[in-house]
Design an enzyme around this catalytic site. Sequence first.
Site, PDB file in Angstrom:
ATOM      1  N   GLU A 165       0.811  -1.228   0.000  1.00  0.00           N
ATOM      2  CA  GLU A 165       0.000   0.000   0.000  1.00  0.00           C
ATOM      3  C   GLU A 165       0.837   1.266   0.000  1.00  0.00           C
ATOM      4  O   GLU A 165       0.318   2.327   0.303  1.00  0.00           O
ATOM      5  CB  GLU A 165      -0.837   0.079   1.281  1.00  0.00           C
ATOM      6  CG  GLU A 165      -1.961  -0.887   1.397  1.00  0.00           C
ATOM      7  CD  GLU A 165      -2.633  -0.787   2.763  1.00  0.00           C
ATOM      8  OE1 GLU A 165      -1.985  -0.353   3.729  1.00  0.00           O
ATOM      9  OE2 GLU A 165      -3.802  -1.166   2.834  1.00  0.00           O
ATOM     10  N   GLY A 166       2.125   1.179  -0.283  1.00  0.00           N
ATOM     11  CA  GLY A 166       3.022   2.329  -0.126  1.00  0.00           C
ATOM     12  C   GLY A 166       2.539   3.619  -0.749  1.00  0.00           C
ATOM     13  O   GLY A 166       2.790   4.691  -0.227  1.00  0.00           O
ATOM     14  N   CYS A 167       1.843   3.525  -1.867  1.00  0.00           N
ATOM     15  CA  CYS A 167       1.541   4.752  -2.583  1.00  0.00           C
ATOM     16  C   CYS A 167       0.058   5.053  -2.653  1.00  0.00           C
ATOM     17  O   CYS A 167      -0.684   4.307  -3.277  1.00  0.00           O
ATOM     18  CB  CYS A 167       2.119   4.672  -3.981  1.00  0.00           C
ATOM     19  SG  CYS A 167       2.236   2.993  -4.585  1.00  0.00           S
ATOM     20  N   VAL A 168      -0.341   6.117  -1.996  1.00  0.00           N
ATOM     21  CA  VAL A 168      -1.743   6.531  -2.017  1.00  0.00           C
ATOM     22  C   VAL A 168      -1.867   8.028  -2.285  1.00  0.00           C
ATOM     23  O   VAL A 168      -0.929   8.756  -2.041  1.00  0.00           O
ATOM     24  CB  VAL A 168      -2.467   6.204  -0.698  1.00  0.00           C
ATOM     25  CG1 VAL A 168      -3.114   4.852  -0.794  1.00  0.00           C
ATOM     26  CG2 VAL A 168      -1.537   6.268   0.472  1.00  0.00           C
TER      27      VAL A 168
END
Lengths: 105, 411
Positions: free
Chosen positions: A102-105
């Site tokens: 989920e690192g990039c939101v």
Amino acid sequence: MPTKVIAGHEVQINDEGFMTNPQEWDKDIAVEIAHEEGIADLTLAHWKVIDFCRQDGISTGKAPTLRRITTAAGVSTKDMFALFPKGPAKKVAKISGLGKPEGCV
Amino acid sequence: MKKLLILGAGTAGTMVANRLANLLDENEWHITIVDQNETHYYQPGFLFIPFGIYSKNDVVKPKRDFLPSGVEFIMSPIELIEPEHNRVKLSKDGRYVPYDFLVIATGTQTHPEQTTGLQEHEWYKTIFDFYTVEGALALARHLRTWRGGRLVLNVVENPIKCPVAPLEFIMLADSFFHEQQMRDRVELIYATPLPGAFTKPIASKHLGDILERKSIKVEPEFMVEHVDPDAKKIVSYDEREIEYDLLISVPLNMGNEVIARSGMGNELNYVEVDKHTFVSPKYPNVFALGDAAALPTSKAGSVAHFAVDCFAENFTRYVDGLEMLPTFDGHANCFIESGFGKGLLIDFNYDTEPLPGMYPLPGIGPFQLLQESEANHWGKMMFRWMYWNILLKGQELPLPARMTMAGKWKN
Ligand SMILES: Cc1cc2nc3c(=O)[nH]c(=O)nc-3n(C[C@H](O)[C@H](O)[C@H](O)COP(=O)(O)OP(=O)(O)OC[C@H]3O[C@@H](n4cnc5c(N)ncnc54)[C@H](O)[C@@H]3O)c2cc1C
């Protein structure tokens, strides 16, 4: 939910090809996904990272980010790119039967 | 008296102080807020400074003007959080502040020193950032006399606060160089660790197409390993090199050091909390709001606003002994400036990626989702006024805190 046969097992996957149930994973599956991802041989160095990701992924319920792997498993970012070229966190998550990090939101 | 302590008087801390000062009985509650800085920065405004659209005066105001009179404001760096002892140690006079409930809102800061070559002798000469007021002002000065060449914008690592800001920067740069009648002498490159222009697929496609139309080149999956300030190039972990004449970096973002010192953070110093209620799984009287929280949504002022909306009501339930309701859905709503007096808007949450449509009124707007329009640009420009006059003071906007599918198109 689509399924796919990997190394003789029928497993559930999402539309990006990530396994959705980490319990369905085993080492043969890892080897076959690694092949599909262009990694011919899983060496001890690969397994060290995969083992960490399995453990961490199952205890936290999500795939670890690249920074989490490099901090907690003691592998350098440079080595991660050598072991799992092009998007190492995503690649190792896929091989380890975990969802997308989920690192990039 | 029950004691509520808020760490950080930035966007989230100021909003939550105002909201709870209204909701909680002042005869029963003492609210304290701590920050090391006297000045409140309107960070979204930093984006406009390099292009001479805003000046420093547009983005700074005294913090005290936005804190309610009943709230005690202590100016001091925060040294250590001791959740086992329900107290916080301040640097000023080594003073301890005890609490019954703690809200951590210390945000996230940039760390150029974490990338080799970035913050060395070329820093603020040929290498700049725009995530700090100093960087934005230095870049504004530099752009006034820059003669053109290859401008490379590089995001070091995700997550960053306001993940759309780099896109806005590069599109505003395109617009700015057109106005200066030198666009033909400028090459624009956006080197990002992401596989495309944005984090989510549909928005990434829309935004990628817009960048292409503007002749902005995207270099995807680029994880910078070091900067070579003398040879003027950035080098990735997989040994790709990009040469530049002017490098704009969005350095590594990390939660505040006090979180690490207190052993309360993850590998980037963000505080793990429940994604619907903000309560710490380890300490039931500790919460984290805003950029400081390790949540799978954008780190943005709008998210902090929706979060405070949900949190404040829930907090009054909680202190009355009721369960907290899982109300926060990760709602984010971000204007994206695209240059030439236009902008886009995206609206999304934990489960739904940004989609095209109209906002806030289905079919009417006035804002268009995922498409360029002048209304969206005016929305963004009005946001500054709303920020200072409505949002920070904890007043409600006529917008629901939770995302809605009404008005969105799923193709
Ligand atoms: C260039 C740029 C553009 C942006 N554009 C947008 C936009 O268009 N829309 C949007 O919604 N958001 C935008 N944002 C993001 C937005 O500004 C942040 O998400 C928001 O300010 C987060 O609020 P916060 O309270 O969590 O953190 P902050 O507002 O950063 O506040 C943190 C506070 O904690 C204090 N603090 C931290 N550590 C300590 C310590 N140890 N001791 C004492 N005090 C401490 C700091 O001094 C600071 O006042 C943008 C940000 C940037 C940089």
